[in-house]
Scaffold this active site. Structure first.
Site, PDB file in Angstrom:
ATOM      1  N   MET A 184       0.827  -1.217   0.000  1.00 54.27           N
ATOM      2  CA  MET A 184       0.000   0.000   0.000  1.00 54.27           C
ATOM      3  C   MET A 184       0.855   1.259   0.000  1.00 54.27           C
ATOM      4  SD  MET A 184      -3.079  -0.975   2.597  1.00 54.27           S
ATOM      5  CE  MET A 184      -3.768   0.690   2.654  1.00 54.27           C
ATOM      6  N   GLN A 217      -6.599   6.413   7.238  1.00 56.05           N
ATOM      7  CA  GLN A 217      -5.999   6.144   8.544  1.00 56.05           C
ATOM      8  C   GLN A 217      -5.862   4.666   8.878  1.00 56.05           C
ATOM      9  OE1 GLN A 217      -4.674   8.571  10.374  1.00 56.05           O
ATOM     10  NE2 GLN A 217      -5.273   9.978   8.747  1.00 56.05           N
ATOM     11  N   GLY A 218      -6.522   3.794   8.122  1.00 57.90           N
ATOM     12  CA  GLY A 218      -6.492   2.369   8.454  1.00 57.90           C
ATOM     13  C   GLY A 218      -5.172   1.693   8.133  1.00 57.90           C
ATOM     14  N   CYS A 219      -5.021   0.439   8.603  1.00 59.38           N
ATOM     15  CA  CYS A 219      -3.796  -0.331   8.349  1.00 59.38           C
ATOM     16  C   CYS A 219      -3.923  -1.240   7.129  1.00 59.38           C
ATOM     17  CB  CYS A 219      -3.448  -1.201   9.555  1.00 59.38           C
ATOM     18  SG  CYS A 219      -2.523  -0.298  10.793  1.00 59.38           S
ATOM     19  N   VAL A 220      -5.159  -1.443   6.688  1.00 61.42           N
ATOM     20  CA  VAL A 220      -5.307  -2.317   5.510  1.00 61.42           C
ATOM     21  C   VAL A 220      -6.024  -1.579   4.376  1.00 61.42           C
ATOM     22  CG1 VAL A 220      -5.282  -4.537   6.653  1.00 61.42           C
ATOM     23  CG2 VAL A 220      -7.428  -3.286   6.483  1.00 61.42           C
TER      24      VAL A 220
END
Lengths: 155, 105
Positions: free
Chosen positions: A32, B102-105
């Site tokens: 990502m 803001q998420g990790c995934v």
């Protein structure tokens, strides 16, 4: 930008649910951010890429002080299943997919997945035992070769 | 907070270059931000992503994860990485005028 991480090689050596997820999250997170990612599954970590086991990984409830319960309770039937169910439910809430779907997502994101040859030989496995996202069975030497210039993370 | 004039609109940004007010966004601004991210031409696929994440943001109050873009927005993960290389969630959010995910995934 100088000093930016450009490549990571993540080793997954454990086969419990809580042993497998951190490596997967870090690999996906790397992609990502535009960082190259290689995943190397070894020893019990191979369970995470085995067709038969990928969706049957369990949370370990004994020998884990962070479970905050006496180990004696952890051995009771159904304890691990319950802890596993709870963790999966929480994961889904924050949009972290089940392991098989996560592997697919990571592969589609451009990461490479490898199985450790020594373990494959030890357990008598072949490529047929693995989910289709696995690129190849490789030895340690090849792992280091592929990891040239990468940060290596052992989980 | 830096303010820049893009396509005749005063646009507010945070220190990392993400827009702070999604209502200031328009498609002309998207084109300028895309060019800054190295995307010289926004294709139909890009627009599909941009419109989906803006819609989803309106509904949920945050930019969607890559999984959500796939499951709900019907956007293949492979395509997403191809259309927004080197950081799809972040790039798509920035071009769509939203804050940094803001998420990790």
């Amino acid at each position: 930008m100088a000093n930016q991480i450009e490549k990571v090689s993540i080793i997954i050596s454990r086969g419990s649910l809580e042993g497998v997820y951190p490596g997967l999250i870090m690999a996906n997170g790397a992609r990502m951010e535009g960082i190259e990612a290689t995943l190397f599954f070894t020893f019990f970590g191979l369970d995470a890429i085995m067709k038969k086991r990928v969706n049957k990984l369990k949370v370990a409830t004994i020998g884990n002080p962070a479970m905050h319960m006496p180990s004696l309770l952890g051995v009771l039937p159904g304890m691990s299943a319950m802890a596993t169910w709870m963790m999966k439910k929480q994961m889904d809430k924050i949009d972290i997919p089940p392991v098989d779907e996560f592997l697919e997502m990571i592969k589609d994101a451009g990461a490479h997945l490898y199985a450790c040859k020594a373990t494959v030989d030890m357990f008598g496995l072949t490529m047929d035992d693995f989910v289709p996202q696995v690129d190849e069975i490789i030895n340690v030497g090849k792992f280091y070769e592929l990891s040239a210039g990468a940060q290596i993370i052992f989980t | 907070m830096p303010v820049r004039e893009i396509a005749g609109v005063q646009v507010d940004f945070d220190a990392e270059g993400f827009m702070t007010n999604p209502d200031q966004w328009n498609e002309e601004i998207a084109k300028v931000l895309a060019a800054e991210e190295g995307i010289s031409q926004l294709t139909e696929g890009h627009w599909q992503v941009i419109h989906f994440i803006r819609e989803d943001y309106k509904e949920k109050g945050q930019a969607p994860t890559i999984r959500r873009m796939n499951k709900v927005g019907n956007i293949a993960t492979k395509d997403l990485y191809e259309w927004f290389p080197k950081g799809p969630a972040k790039k798509a959010a920035r071009i769509a005028g939203l804050g940094k995910p803001q998420g990790c995934v």
